[in-house]
Write a protein that holds these residues in place. Structure first.
Motif, PDB file in Angstrom:
ATOM      1  N   SER A  70      49.498  48.152  81.907  1.00  0.00           N
ATOM      2  CA  SER A  70      50.395  47.241  81.199  1.00  0.00           C
ATOM      3  C   SER A  70      50.941  47.880  79.923  1.00  0.00           C
ATOM      4  N   TRP A  80      55.201  38.767  87.277  1.00  0.00           N
ATOM      5  CA  TRP A  80      54.531  40.032  87.573  1.00  0.00           C
ATOM      6  C   TRP A  80      53.399  40.264  86.574  1.00  0.00           C
ATOM      7  N   MET A 116      49.614  43.028  86.195  1.00  0.00           N
ATOM      8  CA  MET A 116      49.082  44.308  86.691  1.00  0.00           C
ATOM      9  C   MET A 116      47.695  44.567  86.125  1.00  0.00           C
ATOM     10  N   HIS A 121      53.382  38.189  91.861  1.00  0.00           N
ATOM     11  CA  HIS A 121      53.247  39.609  92.190  1.00  0.00           C
ATOM     12  C   HIS A 121      52.217  40.233  91.254  1.00  0.00           C
ATOM     13  N   ILE A 181      50.359  44.242  90.565  1.00  0.00           N
ATOM     14  CA  ILE A 181      50.201  45.656  90.867  1.00  0.00           C
ATOM     15  C   ILE A 181      48.735  46.026  90.670  1.00  0.00           C
ATOM     16  N   LYS A 227      45.546  51.404  94.533  1.00  0.00           N
ATOM     17  CA  LYS A 227      45.460  51.422  95.989  1.00  0.00           C
ATOM     18  C   LYS A 227      44.009  51.546  96.462  1.00  0.00           C
ATOM     19  N   HIS A 277      50.705  44.629  95.243  1.00  0.00           N
ATOM     20  CA  HIS A 277      51.462  45.876  95.344  1.00  0.00           C
ATOM     21  C   HIS A 277      50.527  47.031  94.991  1.00  0.00           C
ATOM     22  N   VAL A 323      49.324  50.786  94.345  1.00  0.00           N
ATOM     23  CA  VAL A 323      49.980  52.021  93.915  1.00  0.00           C
ATOM     24  C   VAL A 323      48.928  53.091  93.707  1.00  0.00           C
ATOM     25  N   GLU A 334      54.882  55.209  91.050  1.00  0.00           N
ATOM     26  CA  GLU A 334      55.021  54.126  92.044  1.00  0.00           C
ATOM     27  C   GLU A 334      54.997  52.766  91.368  1.00  0.00           C
ATOM     28  N   ALA A 335      54.159  52.590  90.364  1.00  0.00           N
ATOM     29  CA  ALA A 335      54.104  51.313  89.657  1.00  0.00           C
ATOM     30  C   ALA A 335      55.408  51.047  88.915  1.00  0.00           C
ATOM     31  N   GLU A 368      58.057  49.959  91.335  1.00  0.00           N
ATOM     32  CA  GLU A 368      57.906  48.551  91.739  1.00  0.00           C
ATOM     33  C   GLU A 368      58.462  47.605  90.672  1.00  0.00           C
ATOM     34  N   LEU A 369      58.295  47.972  89.431  1.00  0.00           N
ATOM     35  CA  LEU A 369      58.709  47.081  88.333  1.00  0.00           C
ATOM     36  C   LEU A 369      60.205  47.179  88.029  1.00  0.00           C
TER      37      LEU A 369
END
Length: 466
Positions: A381, A399, A401, A431, A433, A436, A452, A454, A459-460, A463-464
């Motif tokens: 964040s 969103w 994360m 959503h 994040i 993975k 999501h 990542v 990749e994060a 997505e944002l």
């Protein structure tokens, strides 16, 4: 009369020496040895409890026991009728324990103690105050209980005294079930010829109260001052003596107060209690996420929501960032509520791994609500808020994360991911994040929120911001 002995004690760690030393051999600090006078111990001290001195009773009661003969059953804890305080203590107050509560002047230490004791109608409480008069305590108690109708209970007693011997005389007469000392720096004993608050006085008074708590089974709560550096005043041995050290934190300009456990022999030190300061006392904050999130941040850049955990409690916190061109030669890096060195590391990762040039820009980070969060899952964040402010593009609402960022730009897994996801879903986020690696063994079907996963920071950000 026997002559008093002179000793030197390190004010930082409590190391003793027969002569003055410039550098402490235990902690390595310079000019910390202070001279103290040790009076010869009397045969029967005035600070006695039950006839003989406390130390004499302790020696009589001590016997060698086999480990297998010692009872392993836990004693029932005392319910403080305060969910936040019970959580920090590890489930309640242990009989015979000694607790040290410290905090900034005016932060609410005495208010918390008095308010908690007033909510224990089943216990006989002795509140010893060396700083305030009985009239001041009466006024504060009326202010704290003005919403509750009825008379003050009879088993709550107040003693305004600074002499340890006189306090033990009153304890012997009253026979309380819980003792509060406000504060330990104001109490003095006749066995030590020094002013109250000195190293020798604090150490001797705390040791006597410890022996009383262990031999009688009566829990003792000590309120302590802190220094300008933020550490507890007095010798470091004070923190070693007690069973639990609790820090009451917060900014006086904010209404939130944080109760944090630094040392706990009966529970975890990662627990956190949150209170809201009001004119009629402290109110427990059972769901801090709703209070820490600003509802009108839609359309504003530099704001990212993170799902953090302190202890066993998940809550969502708002991370704010401001990136601007450096007005002077050296760019500034300022963090409020977040580790400054961690921020410098994350900015270096953005420069090296992601390719964003922030070397000539000022970066300011703030954790909303005046909190100080140490959870590593805040990394994602912080990076998202910094880039959002740098490109002046807001993050879409809904969103959040959670993820730790490594030096190679990878998003590392975090603990208790299910609790973080459930908290975000409960507050209406659509959503989230996550790392993975946290997907392994995770049942995603029971969550309605869209996850999501990542592997890298790029990749994060994709997505944002697309």
């Amino acid at each position: 009369m026997a002559k008093d002995k002179i000793a030197y004690v390190c004010s930082n760690c409590g190391q003793e020496s027969a002569k003055w030393i410039g550098k402490c051999p235990a902690c390595g600090q310079w000019n910390t040895f202070k001279e103290i006078s040790i009076a010869p111990s009397p045969s029967k001290g005035r600070g006695s409890f039950g006839g003989d001195s406390i130390s004499h009773r302790g020696r009589e009661a001590a016997k060698v026991l086999r480990l297998r003969d010692i009872s392993g059953k836990d004693e029932p804890r005392i319910d403080m009728h305060d969910d936040e305080l019970n959580r920090v203590l590890g489930g309640g107050l242990v009989p015979g324990s000694i607790i040290l509560l410290g905090g900034e002047p005016g932060i609410g230490k005495s208010t918390l103690s008095l308010q908690t004791m007033l909510n224990l109608p089943e216990k006989k409480v002795l509140y010893v105050s060396g700083e305030e008069s009985a009239h001041q305590l009466k006024m504060r108690a009326e202010r704290l209980m003005k919403d509750e109708r009825g008379e003050m209970r009879d088993n709550f007693m107040i003693l305004t005294e600074t002499s340890l011997e006189a306090i033990f005389d009153q304890i012997k007469e009253v026979q309380p079930e819980l003792v509060v000392i406000d504060s330990i720096q104001t109490i003095s004993t006749e066995d030590v010829e020094s002013s109250p608050g000195s190293i020798a006085q604090v150490r001797e008074c705390a040791s006597a109260l410890l022996r009383f708590a262990k031999t009688s089974g009566v829990p003792v709560i000590l309120i302590g001052h802190i220094t300008k550096e933020g550490t507890l005043a007095g010798p470091k041995i004070l923190e070693h003596i007690v069973d639990t050290v609790i820090q009451f934190e917060g900014d006086q300009h904010y209404m939130y107060r944080i109760l944090r456990s630094i040392k706990n022999r009966f529970g975890s030190t990662s627990e956190l209690g949150i209170y809201e300061m009001r004119e009629n006392g402290l109110r427990q904050v059972s769901n801090p996420s709703e209070l820490l999130l600003t509802q009108d941040h839609e359309g504003l850049s530099g704001v990212a929501i993170s799902s953090a955990i302190e202890g066993i409690r998940p809550f969502l916190v708002e991370t704010q960032a401001l990136v601007s061109t450096a007005a002077y030669g050296t760019p500034q890096r300022t963090a409020t509520g977040f580790d400054q060195r961690r921020l410098n590391m994350l900015l270096a990762v953005l420069e090296k791994r992601v390719g964003f040039k922030l070397a000539q820009k000022d970066v300011f980070i703030n954790i909303a609500g005046g909190l100080r969060v140490t959870d590593l899952a805040m990394d994602l964040s912080v990076i998202a808020a910094v880039l959002s402010s740098n490109v002046d593009t807001p993050i879409e609402s809904g969103w959040c994360m959670a993820g730790e960022v490594g030096l190679s730009g990878e998003v590392r897994p975090v603990n208790r991911i299910e609790q973080r996801i459930a908290e975000a879903e409960k507050l209406g986020f659509q959503h989230m994040i996550i790392p993975k690696h946290n997907l392994s063994g995770l049942n995603t079907k029971r969550f309605k929120i869209e996850l999501h996963p990542v592997r890298k920071v790029e990749e994060a950000l994709r997505e944002l911001f697309g």
